[in-house]
Enzyme design. Structure first.
Site, mmCIF file in Angstrom:
data_model
loop_
_atom_site.group_PDB
_atom_site.id
_atom_site.type_symbol
_atom_site.label_atom_id
_atom_site.label_comp_id
_atom_site.label_asym_id
_atom_site.label_seq_id
_atom_site.Cartn_x
_atom_site.Cartn_y
_atom_site.Cartn_z
ATOM 1 N N ASP A 23 -59.736 -14.481 -98.183
ATOM 2 C CA ASP A 23 -60.517 -14.400 -99.411
ATOM 3 C C ASP A 23 -59.937 -15.367 -100.443
ATOM 4 O O ASP A 23 -58.820 -15.181 -100.899
ATOM 5 C CB ASP A 23 -60.446 -12.951 -99.912
ATOM 6 N N ASN A 58 -61.285 -16.208 -103.533
ATOM 7 C CA ASN A 58 -61.530 -15.938 -104.963
ATOM 8 C C ASN A 58 -61.249 -14.483 -105.343
ATOM 9 O O ASN A 58 -61.643 -14.026 -106.407
ATOM 10 C CB ASN A 58 -62.961 -16.330 -105.344
ATOM 11 N N ASP A 71 -62.381 -11.537 -104.493
ATOM 12 C CA ASP A 71 -63.405 -10.496 -104.685
ATOM 13 C C ASP A 71 -63.355 -9.486 -103.530
ATOM 14 O O ASP A 71 -64.228 -8.617 -103.417
ATOM 15 C CB ASP A 71 -64.811 -11.110 -104.810
ATOM 16 N N ASP A 115 -64.137 -15.738 -97.252
ATOM 17 C CA ASP A 115 -65.172 -16.725 -97.572
ATOM 18 C C ASP A 115 -64.864 -18.082 -96.949
ATOM 19 O O ASP A 115 -63.805 -18.278 -96.345
ATOM 20 C CB ASP A 115 -65.326 -16.829 -99.095
ATOM 21 N N ASP A 153 -72.831 -18.798 -85.116
ATOM 22 C CA ASP A 153 -73.391 -17.651 -84.417
ATOM 23 C C ASP A 153 -74.873 -17.624 -84.762
ATOM 24 O O ASP A 153 -75.230 -17.671 -85.940
ATOM 25 C CB ASP A 153 -72.713 -16.388 -84.976
ATOM 26 N N ASP A 172 -76.408 -14.883 -80.007
ATOM 27 C CA ASP A 172 -76.319 -13.421 -80.020
ATOM 28 C C ASP A 172 -77.336 -12.783 -79.065
ATOM 29 O O ASP A 172 -78.502 -13.212 -79.025
ATOM 30 C CB ASP A 172 -76.599 -12.947 -81.458
ATOM 31 N N GLU A 210 -74.253 -14.735 -75.601
ATOM 32 C CA GLU A 210 -73.796 -13.351 -75.486
ATOM 33 C C GLU A 210 -74.827 -12.649 -74.612
ATOM 34 O O GLU A 210 -75.970 -12.462 -75.017
ATOM 35 C CB GLU A 210 -73.705 -12.654 -76.840
ATOM 36 N N HIS A 268 -65.458 -9.428 -82.373
ATOM 37 C CA HIS A 268 -65.668 -8.561 -83.537
ATOM 38 C C HIS A 268 -66.291 -7.215 -83.168
ATOM 39 O O HIS A 268 -66.507 -6.387 -84.046
ATOM 40 C CB HIS A 268 -66.554 -9.289 -84.541
ATOM 41 N N ASP A 269 -66.637 -7.019 -81.887
ATOM 42 C CA ASP A 269 -67.219 -5.746 -81.439
ATOM 43 C C ASP A 269 -66.242 -4.925 -80.594
ATOM 44 O O ASP A 269 -66.534 -3.787 -80.241
ATOM 45 C CB ASP A 269 -68.453 -5.996 -80.553
#
Ligand code: ISL
Ligand code: CA
Length: 549
Positions: free
Chosen positions: A21, A23, A25, A29, A98, A199, A253, A325-326
Site C-alpha cells: 500500500d 498511500n 489507505d 495499489d 487476469d 479466469d 484457469e 489467491h484461492d
C-alpha cells in the site's frame, strides 16, 4: 520441443489488494507494486501476473468486473498502470493481466441495461430464462454454493450465475459478446501487456437449452458447461483473431479437467491455451468438494502430479503451482509448520519446481507465509467463505465449530492476508488500517528477515530460479518418475541431451534409508539440510543431483 520465453520464465502472482500500500489507505495499489519491482527482479522473477485491477464493486475482490477498460480507483490510475508496464519492461520482466470473461459484474452497464429493459440487446449477452411454475429454469448450482439462478423482478425472469449473484454469466454464443471481449483483450495488449491469465476459461460454452444436470452434492449441472460444446472453437478463434497477432501467452484457469482435456487445450494442432492450471492436485486433501476435507497423503499428490507430467511431457505444457489467491498456504497445508517449517517449505519447492512446466509462485510463498490466524468469522472477508458458512449452518446443520474448522483450513483468505515485508507496524504493508488483518506471525516471518538469513526459504527459492536459468534440462528435460510406488519418497529424473538431473526427497517426518540409486557421476546442486548423510534421508530432506557430460 518448441522453445518459448514463457516456458523458461518464472511467474509471480500479485494480489494487488494485499501486496503493498503506497498511500496508506489500507489497500495495496499499483504504485506499491512499482516500489517492489526490484525485489521481484532480485528474486529471479521473469513474469508478473496481476489479479484483476479493473473497475469493480468488489463483491469478489475484482473477479466481478464493471468496466474492463478502467483501473479500479483503489489501485490507482491508467497513468500508474502505464508506468508500471514501463518499469516492468525496463527491468527485463513481463507482465500479464487476469481476464475474467466468463461473467461480468452485475454492476456492469451491459448487465444493468439487460436487467431493466426487456428489449435491450444486452439481454442476449447473458442468460435470462423464465422459471417453470415457480421453479428455477434448471437445477444448476453455483461454485460458491447455492442455486445458480437469481430472480429479476423487472423482467420477471431469472439470470444465470455460476458464481455469486453479482457475477452473471456471459453468453458466448452471441457474436457481439465475442467481438466485445476480443476488443478488450486487444486494448490491453496494445497497452503493452504480455499475456493473460484467463479466469475459469473452460466453462464459457454452455450446452444449448441449459438442460438439467445430474443431481450432485456440489456443482449440479457441470456436465453441461465444463469443457462445453464450443469451448475449443472459441479458444481457437481468440488465438486467430487476437493472441497470434502479439508476442504474448495465455494461461487458462481450467476447472474440473483431466489430463486428456489438458492435452487437448495445450497440445493440439491449433493454438488454444499455452498452458493451464488444473486443480486435480489441489484437491488431493478433499473429497468431491473443497469443503469436505480429508487427511493429506503425499502419495496422492505425487500420483496426480506424475500423471500430468507423464501425459503432457513434451506434448503439451504444464504449469507448476501450489498456491494462488484461492488456495491455502502450502506450508500450512502440506508442510509441517511446527517441527520442520523451513525444511518442509523447501521440500515443497523442490519437488515441484524441478518438474517440466512453467513455475508460478504466489506472493509470500517465497518466504513461506502461513495461513491466516483469524479467530472470528468477521475477520474473514471472502464472499465464498461467508456463503459456505451460511450454507453449512443452514442447510447441512453443521455446528459453528465444525464450519470454522473447515474455513480455517480452506478459506481463500488464508492467501489474502497482507504481504509481510518487515517487522514494522502491519508488516510494512501499510501505515493505515489494512483491509484484512495481518498475520500476527509477521515479526518472525517477513521479507527482511528472510533476506538477512542466508539459510532462509527466500534464498532457497532464489537458488531454484537461478538453477532453472543455468540448466536447460530443468526447463525442457524429459520427466521420469522414480520409486513411483513409494509412499514417502518423492523422486524423479529429468534428462536432456547428455544431462541428467535427479530430485530425491523424503516427504515424511521420519528419517528414511537412502534408496538404491547410482549417483556416481552426479554432484549435489541443491539441498535443504547443511550436511548430507550417504545412508539416510532426514525428515523432509530434499536433494537435487546433476550430471552433465
Ligand atoms: O476456490 C476455488 C478453488 O479451490 C474454486 O472453486 C474457484 O472458485 C474456481 O477455481 C474459480 O476461480 C476463479 O474464478 C472465480 C474467482 O472468485 C476466483 O478468485 C478465481 O480464481 C470467479 O471469477
Ligand atoms: Ca493504497
Amino acid at each position: 520441443m518448441k522453445k518459448a520465453w514463457y516456458k523458461e520464465g518464472v511467474v509471480y502472482q500479485i494480489y494487488p489488494r494485499s501486496f503493498k500500500d503506497s498511500n496508506n489507505d489500507g489497500i495495496g495499489d499499483l504504485k506499491g507494486i512499482i516500489e517492489k519491482l526490484d525485489y521481484l527482479k532480485e528474486l529471479g522473477i521473469d513474469i508478473i501476473w496481476l489479479s484483476p485491477i479493473y473497475e469493480s464493486p468488489l463483491d469478489d475482490n475484482g473477479y466481478d468486473v464493471s468496466d474492463y477498460r478502467a483501473i479500479l480507483k483503489d489501485f490507482g490510475t491508467m497513468e500508474d498502470f502505464k508506468k508500471l508496464v514501463k518499469e516492468v519492461h525496463n527491468r527485463g520482466m513481463r507482465i500479464i493481466l487476469d481476464m475474467v470473461i466468463n461473467h461480468t459484474s452485475s454492476e456492469h452497464k451491459f448487465f444493468k441495461e439487460a436487467l431493466s429493459d426487456v428489449n435491450s440487446k444486452y439481454r442476449d449477452w447473458y442468460f435470462f430464462k423464465k422459471g417453470k411454475k415457480n421453479k428455477l429454469p434448471n437445477n444448476w448450482t453455483s461454485f460458491f454454493g447455492g442455486k445458480a439462478w437469481t430472480y429479476n423482478k423487472q423482467t420477471d425472469d431469472y439470470y444465470l450465475h455460476l458464481f455469486a449473484p453479482s457475477q452473471p454469466d456471459l453468453n458466448w454464443e452471441n457474436e457481439e459478446v465475442k467481438k466485445e471481449f476480443k476488443d478488450v483483450l486487444k486494448f490491453w495488449l496494445d497497452e503493452g501487456v504480455d499475456g493473460f491469465r484467463l479466469d475459469v476459461i473452460n466453462i464459457l460454452s454452455k450446452r444449448e437449452g441449459l438442460p438439467n444436470g445430474k443431481k450432485r452434492l456440489a456443482l449440479t449441472g457441470k456436465e453441461h458447461y465444463v469443457n462445453g460444446p464450443k469451448m475449443h472453437q472459441i479458444l481457437q478463434e481468440l488465438n486467430e483473431d487476437v493472441f497470434n497477432k502479439y508476442d504474448c501467452f495465455t494461461v487458462g484457469e481450467t476447472v474440473l479437467i483431466d489430463t486428456k482435456e489438458a492435452l487437448k487445450y495445450t497440445g493440439g494442432d491449433k493454438r488454444e491455451l499455452d498452458m493451464l492450471f488444473s486443480f486435480e492436485h489441489t484437491s488431493v486433501d478433499t473429497i468431491n468438494n473443497k469443503w469436505f476435507i480429508r487427511k493429506f497423503r503425499p502419495y496422492h499428490l505425487k500420483k496426480v502430479l506424475d500423471k500430468y507430467q507423464e501425459t503432457l511431457n513434451n506434448k503439451g505444457w504444464n504449469t507448476l503451482f501450489f498456491e494462488n489467491h484461492d488456495q491455502p498456504r502450502v506450508v500450512s497445508r502440506w508442510g509441517d509448520t511446527k517441527d520442520y517449517y523451513k525444511e518442509s517449505a523447501k521440500l515443497l519447492a523442490t519437488i515441484l519446481f524441478f518438474q517440466q512446466g512453467t513455475p508460478f509462485i504466489y506472493q509470500g510463498q517465497e518466504i513461506a507465509m502461513t495461513n491466516a490466524d483469524f479467530k472470528e468469522l468477521d475477520e474473514y472477508k471472502d464472499v465464498e467463505t461467508h456463503n459456505i458458512y451460511k450454507l453449512g449452518r443452514e442447510v447441512f446443520h453443521f455446528t459453528h465449530k465444525r464450519m470454522m474448522k473447515k474455513i480455517k483450513y480452506m478459506s481463500r483468505d488464508n492467501a489474502r492476508t497482507p504481504m509481510q515485508w518487515d517487522d514494522s507496524k502491519n508488516a510494512g504493508f501499510s501505515k493505515g488500517t489494512p483491509w484484512i488483518r495481518v498475520n500476527s506471525n509477521y515479526k518472525k516471518i517477513n521479507v527482511k528477515n528472510n533476506i538477512k538469513d542466508k539459510d532462509s526459504v527466500y534464498h532457497y527459492y532464489k537458488k531454484i530460479f537461478a538453477l532453472r536459468k543455468k540448466y536447460p534440462v530443468i526447463v525442457y528435460g524429459d520427466y521420469k518418475p522414480l520409486f513411483k510406488k513409494s509412499r514417502y519418497l518423492y523422486a524423479y529424473e529429468r534428462t536432456l541431451d547428455n544431462n541428467s538431473l535427479i530430485v530425491i526427497s523424503n516427504f515424511s517426518k521420519k528419517q528414511r534409508k537412502f534408496p538404491k540409486l547410482n549417483l556416481d557421476d552426479y554432484k549435489v546442486i541443491l539441498q535443504n539440510y547443511k550436511t548430507l548423510d550417504n545412508n539416510y534421508l532426514k525428515p523432509y530432506e530434499a536433494r537435487v543431483y546433476l550430471k552433465t557430460k
